[in-house]
Design a protein around this motif. Structure first.
Motif, PDB file in Angstrom:
ATOM      1  N   MET A  85       0.206   9.417  -1.570  1.00 36.41           N
ATOM      2  CA  MET A  85       0.989   7.805  -1.396  1.00 36.41           C
ATOM      3  C   MET A  85       0.619   7.118  -0.204  1.00 36.41           C
ATOM      4  O   MET A  85       0.399   7.937   0.868  1.00 36.41           O
ATOM      5  CB  MET A  85       2.437   8.105  -1.775  1.00 36.41           C
ATOM      6  CG  MET A  85       3.121   6.765  -1.682  1.00 36.41           C
ATOM      7  SD  MET A  85       4.856   7.034  -2.072  1.00 36.41           S
ATOM      8  CE  MET A  85       5.816   6.545  -0.791  1.00 36.41           C
ATOM      9  N   LEU A  86       0.444   5.857  -0.112  1.00 36.32           N
ATOM     10  CA  LEU A  86       0.195   5.173   0.890  1.00 36.32           C
ATOM     11  C   LEU A  86       1.648   4.276   1.160  1.00 36.32           C
ATOM     12  O   LEU A  86       1.922   3.563   0.265  1.00 36.32           O
ATOM     13  CB  LEU A  86      -0.903   4.089   0.884  1.00 36.32           C
ATOM     14  CG  LEU A  86      -2.516   4.808   0.658  1.00 36.32           C
ATOM     15  CD1 LEU A  86      -3.366   4.005   0.162  1.00 36.32           C
ATOM     16  CD2 LEU A  86      -2.605   5.354   2.097  1.00 36.32           C
ATOM     17  N   SER A  87       1.978   4.066   2.460  1.00 31.36           N
ATOM     18  CA  SER A  87       3.340   3.235   2.495  1.00 31.36           C
ATOM     19  C   SER A  87       2.871   1.792   3.270  1.00 31.36           C
ATOM     20  O   SER A  87       2.297   1.033   2.822  1.00 31.36           O
ATOM     21  CB  SER A  87       4.048   4.041   3.319  1.00 31.36           C
ATOM     22  OG  SER A  87       4.421   5.337   2.692  1.00 31.36           O
ATOM     23  N   ALA A  88       3.048   2.052   4.545  1.00 27.76           N
ATOM     24  CA  ALA A  88       2.820   0.966   5.550  1.00 27.76           C
ATOM     25  C   ALA A  88       1.246   0.479   5.453  1.00 27.76           C
ATOM     26  O   ALA A  88       0.912  -0.626   5.795  1.00 27.76           O
ATOM     27  CB  ALA A  88       3.087   1.242   7.093  1.00 27.76           C
ATOM     28  N   GLU A  89       0.513   1.574   5.149  1.00 27.55           N
ATOM     29  CA  GLU A  89      -1.105   1.348   5.281  1.00 27.55           C
ATOM     30  C   GLU A  89      -1.359   0.356   4.322  1.00 27.55           C
ATOM     31  O   GLU A  89      -2.299  -0.615   4.837  1.00 27.55           O
ATOM     32  CB  GLU A  89      -1.916   2.642   4.753  1.00 27.55           C
ATOM     33  CG  GLU A  89      -1.676   3.928   5.899  1.00 27.55           C
ATOM     34  CD  GLU A  89      -0.531   4.828   5.161  1.00 27.55           C
ATOM     35  OE1 GLU A  89       0.447   4.164   4.643  1.00 27.55           O
ATOM     36  OE2 GLU A  89      -0.366   6.064   5.367  1.00 27.55           O
TER      37      GLU A  89
END
Ligand code: G6P
Ligand code: MG
Length: 483
Positions: free
Chosen positions: A314-318
């Protein structure tokens, strides 16, 4: 991209807030779009969800929506000047009676009256994901008096955790109730529950979804120390959910970073063994918020989660707030594919000595065993109503793609999160029952997913379009249509 098995969840946010940006994320490889209910208003989520649906349809892709509930994250209130700076040794108080927007160098408000009951002298409180650490000196009727042990800047509404866990807020807040109906309205395929303590929190979320006529699959975010304190706590959460998320941010703060990697591996394998899916999350490509290239350590982190057979990374703030959202998805896509070349990604020793508990589970797992051992097989085809049969199949390591054939867009969306599974729209009730198998093969042939001469394994039940009935598997050789 078509060949990647490990799926990519990308969080939407201001950094990708246009139809073009979202289309670019999808073509770069986003399989699941995460809408984070901790930020943004309902209308922003509606808009983003609509963009995802439109762009996916345009590209002929099935992309799932995952709504991530905010949950009871406990936060300090606000400072009169927006922020303060604390030095080690400073005294600092958290007060349940201090005005919420008038924090200062000595005290800040907090909107969580139970804090005084949850804390004892000697406890360690971690603010802002552990960037500032306080030791509790004493607890009063309406305040917790602390000494700063790790200093730093502290700004408005930063989160609080207690080392070792144990802050007792209930998992589903009034805001979560509202967001569950929003998830139902947007027909989200997945909903993630933050900070669940045990199975009852998950059951309550499932009931709220059902009340809103949603059958979204539920993900338990594993982020409290209590959830991993022993296997029975963890198993309870896994059993009550359709999948789990290794939510490394809060979990790492509560249990400490030294324990985190072993626990991550344990959660991934425990979820898969219980036929549940698993997402690995938080800071996977953190440096790509400001840099077009990941660090070697991040490459290694994503690759290792892939090798451990997580369904998704998973990617969040990216992607939500970073400078290089599309590059972050592309980097993950590339790294997952690289890791999947390693033989351990493809060979399964899983469950050889284990009993199965259901007929469809037995067929699903036997289909994977047969396809992994018969060299001519190039694809596994599962006719599915809910996505359950391909979920079970994809618990097994394999180099072969699993095709989930279903008439339901919701099921095809769900399949987007399952490792190695690709959804294909297909409605067996529209064809003579004696020709369903051939039509299923043709659906793949016409998309160039299999070739004449390949072998495929196909599973289905006696009745079409009813869940739970898978009871047969056929080994078929692909031939071009005769007409
Ligand atoms: C479709 C097929 C059925 C099969 C079912 C399995 O509906 O037409 O023959 O039994 O899928 O669905 P499930 O949701 O259990 O994977
Ligand atoms: Mg969290």
């Amino acid at each position: 991209m078509a060949q990647r098995r490990c799926k990519i969840v990308a969080t939407l946010g201001p950094a990708c807030d246009s139809p073009e940006h979202i289309a670019a994320l999808i073509s770069a490889g986003m399989d699941v779009a995460r809408l984070n209910f901790s930020h943004g208003h309902a209308d922003e989520h509606r808009q983003r969800a609509a963009w995802v649906r439109e762009a996916a349809a345009e590209q002929g892709r099935h992309v799932a929506l995952l709504g991530d509930l905010q949950g009871p994250k406990i936060r300090i209130a606000r400072f009169a000047d927006g922020h303060i700076h604390l030095e080690p040794g400073d005294n600092f108080r958290l007060s349940t009676s201090h005005p919420l927007d008038a924090g200062n160098q000595d005290v800040v408000g907090i909107d969580y009256p139970q804090l005084v009951e949850d804390c004892r002298a000697g406890d360690e409180l971690l603010l802002d994901d552990g960037r500032v650490v306080l030791r509790v000196e004493s607890v009063g009727r309406d305040e917790v008096r602390c000494q700063v042990t790790v200093g730093g800047d502290l700004s408005n509404q930063k989160g609080i955790n207690r080392r070792g866990g144990g802050l007792s807020a209930t998992a589903l807040t009034p805001k979560d109730h509202a967001d569950i109906s929003l998830a139902a309205e947007l027909q989200m395929e997945y909903v993630a529950v933050s900070f669940p303590r045990d199975a009852t929190d998950m059951q309550q979320a499932r009931k709220l979804l059902a009340d809103n006529e949603s059958d979204a699959w539920l993900i338990a975010k594993i982020e409290r120390a209590e959830a991993v304190a022993d296997d029975s706590a963890l198993d309870g959460l896994i059993q009550a959910s359709d999948g789990v998320m290794v939510a490394r941010g809060d979990l790492g703060v509560e249990i400490g970073d030294a324990e985190l990697v072993a626990i991550q591996k344990h959660i991934i394998s425990r979820a898969r063994k219980q036929n549940k899916l698993v997402i690995t999350a938080t800071q996977m490509m953190e440096s790509m918020i400001h840099s077009p290239m990941p660090t070697r350590a991040e490459v290694s982190d994503v690759a290792n989660a892939t090798l451990d057979y997580t369904d998704a990374v998973m990617l969040s703030a990216e992607t939500a707030a970073g400078d290089y959202p599309v590059d972050a998805v592309k980097a993950m896509d590339r790294i997952c594919q690289g890791a999947e070349k390693h033989p351990s990604s493809q060979q399964s020793g899983h469950r050889l000595y284990q009993e199965f508990s259901r007929c469809d589970e037995t067929i699903a797992l036997s289909a994977m065993y047969a396809s992994n051992h018969f060299p001519g097989v190039t694809a596994v085809i599962s006719l599915t109503e809910s996505g359950y049969t391909p979920l079970i199949m994809s618990r097994i390591r394999s180099p072969l793609r699993i095709f989930a054939l279903s008439p339901h867009p919701h099921t095809l969306g769900r399949a987007a999160l399952l490792r190695g599974v690709t959804g294909v729209a297909f409605n067996p009730t529209e064809m003579p029952s004696s020709e369903v198998d051939q039509f299923a093969i043709e659906a793949l042939l016409s998309r160039e997913l299999v070739q004449s001469g390949d072998w495929v394994i196909l599973t289905k039940g006696d009745v079409y379009n009813s869940r739970g009935g898978t009871n047969s598997m056929r080994l078929l050789q692909v031939r071009e249509a005769l007409v």
